[in-house]
Motif scaffolding. Structure first.
Motif, PDB file in Angstrom:
ATOM      1  N   HIS A 114       0.836  -1.204   0.000  1.00  0.00           N
ATOM      2  CA  HIS A 114       0.000   0.000   0.000  1.00  0.00           C
ATOM      3  C   HIS A 114       0.872   1.256   0.000  1.00  0.00           C
ATOM      4  O   HIS A 114       0.585   2.235  -0.692  1.00  0.00           O
ATOM      5  N   MET A 115       1.966   1.210   0.758  1.00  0.00           N
ATOM      6  CA  MET A 115       2.877   2.354   0.834  1.00  0.00           C
ATOM      7  C   MET A 115       3.579   2.588  -0.511  1.00  0.00           C
ATOM      8  O   MET A 115       3.806   3.732  -0.904  1.00  0.00           O
ATOM      9  N   VAL A 116       3.907   1.503  -1.212  1.00  0.00           N
ATOM     10  CA  VAL A 116       4.533   1.628  -2.536  1.00  0.00           C
ATOM     11  C   VAL A 116       3.598   2.354  -3.483  1.00  0.00           C
ATOM     12  O   VAL A 116       4.005   3.293  -4.188  1.00  0.00           O
ATOM     13  N   ARG A 117       2.329   1.956  -3.490  1.00  0.00           N
ATOM     14  CA  ARG A 117       1.357   2.623  -4.365  1.00  0.00           C
ATOM     15  C   ARG A 117       1.181   4.091  -3.971  1.00  0.00           C
ATOM     16  O   ARG A 117       1.035   4.957  -4.837  1.00  0.00           O
ATOM     17  N   ALA A 118       1.212   4.383  -2.677  1.00  0.00           N
ATOM     18  CA  ALA A 118       1.090   5.770  -2.229  1.00  0.00           C
ATOM     19  C   ALA A 118       2.289   6.583  -2.700  1.00  0.00           C
ATOM     20  O   ALA A 118       2.120   7.726  -3.145  1.00  0.00           O
ATOM     21  N   LEU A 119       3.487   6.033  -2.628  1.00  0.00           N
ATOM     22  CA  LEU A 119       4.671   6.742  -3.118  1.00  0.00           C
ATOM     23  C   LEU A 119       4.578   7.014  -4.617  1.00  0.00           C
ATOM     24  O   LEU A 119       4.944   8.082  -5.088  1.00  0.00           O
ATOM     25  N   MET A 120       4.077   6.038  -5.361  1.00  0.00           N
ATOM     26  CA  MET A 120       3.948   6.229  -6.800  1.00  0.00           C
ATOM     27  C   MET A 120       2.886   7.291  -7.105  1.00  0.00           C
ATOM     28  O   MET A 120       3.025   8.051  -8.054  1.00  0.00           O
ATOM     29  N   ARG A 121       1.860   7.347  -6.294  1.00  0.00           N
ATOM     30  CA  ARG A 121       0.789   8.328  -6.505  1.00  0.00           C
ATOM     31  C   ARG A 121       1.291   9.738  -6.242  1.00  0.00           C
ATOM     32  O   ARG A 121       1.004  10.658  -6.992  1.00  0.00           O
ATOM     33  N   TYR A 122       2.069   9.918  -5.176  1.00  0.00           N
ATOM     34  CA  TYR A 122       2.503  11.254  -4.796  1.00  0.00           C
ATOM     35  C   TYR A 122       3.730  11.723  -5.556  1.00  0.00           C
ATOM     36  O   TYR A 122       4.099  12.879  -5.449  1.00  0.00           O
ATOM     37  N   SER A 123       4.351  10.840  -6.325  1.00  0.00           N
ATOM     38  CA  SER A 123       5.529  11.260  -7.080  1.00  0.00           C
ATOM     39  C   SER A 123       5.133  11.987  -8.363  1.00  0.00           C
ATOM     40  O   SER A 123       5.968  12.554  -9.035  1.00  0.00           O
ATOM     41  N   ARG A 124       3.868  11.962  -8.710  1.00  0.00           N
ATOM     42  CA  ARG A 124       3.399  12.596  -9.965  1.00  0.00           C
ATOM     43  C   ARG A 124       3.210  14.072  -9.773  1.00  0.00           C
ATOM     44  O   ARG A 124       2.925  14.667  -8.905  1.00  0.00           O
TER      45      ARG A 124
END
Length: 102
Positions: free
Chosen positions: A92-102
């Motif tokens: 879940h944290m990996v997906r959150a990092l990918m979401r906020y890197s945009r």
């Protein structure tokens, strides 16, 4: 169309397809963690580091949006880069990092 519009910005990808994951040639030198912190701090710190490594590996392999990063894909990437399989919380944290890197 002006010629400047045809030149990609340095942050834009110019690849037409997913690039194979380039494994690091030597691991980053590890430093000792600061002593005297509560155990929860070390657990969350290591979880963040693992999530960051996995997010970078996924982005490098062509998985650009969090919807493409299912738990199975994240766990197979973890096996590929040589880290222990992540928990559901770390995925879940990996997906959150990918979401906020945009």
């Amino acid at each position: 169309m002006p010629a400047a519009a045809l030149i990609p910005l340095p942050t834009q990808s110019t690849s037409k397809r997913a690039v194979l994951l380039d494994l690091p040639y030597r691991p980053v030198e590890k430093r000792p963690l600061p002593p005297g912190r509560p155990r929860e701090w070390y657990v969350s710190h290591n979880r963040r580091l693992k999530a960051m490594r996995l997010a970078i590996a996924l982005l490098d392999s062509g998985v650009l949006v969090p919807n493409q990063a299912r738990n199975e894909k994240i766990r197979s990437t973890a096996e590929l880069i040589g880290v222990h399989p992540p928990s559901d919380t770390t995925c879940h944290m990996v997906r959150a990092l990918m979401r906020y890197s945009r």
